[in-house]
Design a protein around this motif. Sequence first.
Motif, short mmCIF file in Angstrom:
data_model
loop_
_atom_site.label_atom_id
_atom_site.label_comp_id
_atom_site.label_asym_id
_atom_site.label_seq_id
_atom_site.Cartn_x
_atom_site.Cartn_y
_atom_site.Cartn_z
N GLY A 254 0.83 -1.20 0.00
CA GLY A 254 0.00 0.00 0.00
C GLY A 254 0.86 1.25 0.00
N THR A 255 0.46 2.24 0.76
CA THR A 255 1.12 3.54 0.75
C THR A 255 2.22 3.63 1.80
OG1 THR A 255 -0.90 4.60 -0.05
CG2 THR A 255 0.75 6.03 0.95
N ASN A 256 3.38 4.12 1.38
CA ASN A 256 4.52 4.37 2.26
C ASN A 256 4.97 5.82 2.06
OD1 ASN A 256 5.56 1.36 3.16
ND2 ASN A 256 4.72 1.38 1.09
N THR A 257 5.56 6.39 3.09
CA THR A 257 5.99 7.78 3.01
C THR A 257 7.47 7.91 3.36
OG1 THR A 257 3.79 8.53 3.65
CG2 THR A 257 5.57 10.13 3.80
N VAL A 258 8.22 8.53 2.45
CA VAL A 258 9.62 8.87 2.69
C VAL A 258 9.70 10.38 2.86
CG1 VAL A 258 11.96 8.86 1.74
CG2 VAL A 258 10.43 6.91 1.34
N VAL A 259 10.27 10.83 3.97
CA VAL A 259 10.40 12.26 4.25
C VAL A 259 11.88 12.59 4.45
CG1 VAL A 259 9.83 14.13 5.83
CG2 VAL A 259 8.11 12.42 5.27
N ALA A 260 12.36 13.59 3.73
CA ALA A 260 13.73 14.08 3.89
C ALA A 260 13.67 15.53 4.33
CB ALA A 260 14.52 13.94 2.59
N ILE A 261 14.15 15.82 5.53
CA ILE A 261 14.13 17.17 6.09
C ILE A 261 15.55 17.73 6.02
CG2 ILE A 261 13.54 18.58 8.09
CD1 ILE A 261 11.95 15.93 8.99
N VAL A 262 15.72 18.80 5.25
CA VAL A 262 17.04 19.38 5.03
C VAL A 262 17.15 20.65 5.86
CG1 VAL A 262 18.74 20.00 3.29
CG2 VAL A 262 16.81 18.55 2.67
N SER A 263 18.21 20.78 6.64
CA SER A 263 18.37 21.95 7.49
C SER A 263 19.83 22.39 7.53
CB SER A 263 17.88 21.65 8.92
OG SER A 263 18.53 20.53 9.46
N LYS A 264 19.99 23.70 7.76
CA LYS A 264 21.31 24.29 7.89
C LYS A 264 21.17 25.62 8.60
CE LYS A 264 25.37 25.80 5.21
NZ LYS A 264 25.96 25.95 3.87
N SER A 265 22.11 25.93 9.47
CA SER A 265 22.05 27.18 10.21
C SER A 265 22.02 28.38 9.26
CB SER A 265 23.28 27.29 11.14
OG SER A 265 23.27 28.52 11.82
N GLY A 266 21.06 29.29 9.48
CA GLY A 266 20.93 30.47 8.64
C GLY A 266 20.13 30.25 7.38
N TYR A 267 19.65 29.03 7.17
CA TYR A 267 18.86 28.69 5.99
C TYR A 267 17.44 28.32 6.41
CZ TYR A 267 22.98 28.35 2.89
OH TYR A 267 24.09 28.61 2.15
N VAL A 268 16.50 28.50 5.49
CA VAL A 268 15.15 28.01 5.69
C VAL A 268 15.13 26.51 5.43
CG1 VAL A 268 12.76 28.13 4.89
CG2 VAL A 268 14.13 30.21 5.03
N SER A 269 14.61 25.73 6.36
CA SER A 269 14.54 24.28 6.19
C SER A 269 13.56 23.93 5.08
CB SER A 269 14.10 23.60 7.49
OG SER A 269 15.06 23.79 8.50
N ARG A 270 13.82 22.81 4.41
CA ARG A 270 12.93 22.35 3.35
C ARG A 270 12.65 20.86 3.56
NH1 ARG A 270 13.63 24.14 -2.78
NH2 ARG A 270 12.39 25.83 -1.92
N THR A 271 11.39 20.47 3.37
CA THR A 271 10.98 19.08 3.55
C THR A 271 10.55 18.50 2.21
OG1 THR A 271 10.24 19.48 5.82
CG2 THR A 271 9.39 17.51 4.73
N TYR A 272 11.16 17.38 1.84
CA TYR A 272 10.81 16.65 0.62
C TYR A 272 10.02 15.40 1.02
CZ TYR A 272 14.51 19.44 -1.61
OH TYR A 272 15.29 20.48 -2.07
N THR A 273 8.97 15.08 0.26
CA THR A 273 8.13 13.91 0.56
C THR A 273 7.97 13.06 -0.70
OG1 THR A 273 6.90 15.17 2.22
CG2 THR A 273 5.91 13.13 1.43
N VAL A 274 8.20 11.76 -0.54
CA VAL A 274 7.94 10.81 -1.61
C VAL A 274 6.89 9.82 -1.11
CG1 VAL A 274 8.90 9.12 -3.22
CG2 VAL A 274 10.36 10.97 -2.36
N THR A 275 5.79 9.73 -1.81
CA THR A 275 4.75 8.73 -1.50
C THR A 275 5.00 7.51 -2.37
OG1 THR A 275 3.16 10.47 -0.94
CG2 THR A 275 2.29 8.28 -1.38
N VAL A 276 5.41 6.41 -1.73
CA VAL A 276 5.76 5.18 -2.44
C VAL A 276 4.62 4.19 -2.28
CG1 VAL A 276 7.41 3.31 -2.66
CG2 VAL A 276 8.21 5.58 -2.01
N THR A 277 4.04 3.75 -3.38
CA THR A 277 2.96 2.77 -3.33
C THR A 277 3.51 1.41 -3.75
OG1 THR A 277 1.34 4.45 -3.93
CG2 THR A 277 0.69 2.16 -4.21
N LYS A 278 3.41 0.43 -2.81
CA LYS A 278 3.89 -0.93 -3.09
C LYS A 278 2.71 -1.81 -3.40
CE LYS A 278 6.19 -5.00 -1.20
NZ LYS A 278 5.09 -5.87 -1.67
N SER A 279 2.76 -2.45 -4.57
CA SER A 279 1.72 -3.39 -4.95
C SER A 279 2.32 -4.80 -4.96
CB SER A 279 1.16 -3.06 -6.33
OG SER A 279 2.21 -3.02 -7.29
#
Length: 281
Positions: A254-279
């Motif tokens: 079914g549905t799986n979620t991969v989340v990558a949270i990128v951070s660095k001092s003085g930078y705005v953090s950004r979150t990437y999301t991959v929705t992986v569907t396994k059949s």
Amino acid sequence: MANNKVKFGLKNVHYAPLTLTGGVPSYDTPIPIPGAVSMSLSVNGEPENFYADDRVYYVINNNMGYEGDLEIALIPESFRTGPLGEALDGNNVLVERSDTQLAPFALLFEFDGDQKHIRHVLYNCTASRPSIEGNTKEETLEVKTETLTIKAAPLPDGKVKAKTGASTDSTVYDGWYGSVYVASTSVNVAKLSALSITGVTLTPAFNANITNYTATTTDATNVVTATAADSASVTLLVNGSSHTSGEAATWNTGTNTVVAIVSKSGYVSRTYTVTVTKSAS
């Protein structure tokens, strides 16, 4: 210019048709929506805690935009044939169809303040069909307004909205309704330089400025790799559990979620999301 202490009123509501090409937005010239009465938009999405070492190890920003109502005197025909997807037939009669696709748009508006009007833009909106209401006339005439339910979602690059401040450049401020303001690229944002899952194709193809992806697999496991740019750090989660980049992730059917949270001092953090569907294989 001094900071506003209060805000009040609502006016200068505009919409600008949005086109997304490969995740990159472009906008038509903003079009006025006269007769604004009220607006109430609530936040959509709450921060989520990631626990490790028996404590809150990281707080995940879950900004999914806004949702609420825009009340106006009467919805203009241009909005009905634009974002609402109604069509004029050969007799210039508006026709609503069940298979109509709603069109995205940017929503621009402003609130008055004690010092200066505060101008806003929501970058990626859709509007639902309004209800049909009316009353018979009585001794006093009651004006019936129309209400649009607005959903404002993030753009593929994560932008949700922008608004003017006390020291906003005068050219930008004065031209707010001439074209949709695109946030300055001078803001430092933490990004990935690469994101991949072995044997799997990401949709769309990886782009550091696009944060949401989908993928499908029949494999029980695949290697997930997330590499940060500019010496930033990455917190990688698979179905809410900590994961090491470059190691295999085990999928649930079914549905799986991969989340990558990128951070660095003085930078705005950004979150990437991959929705992986396994059949099933």
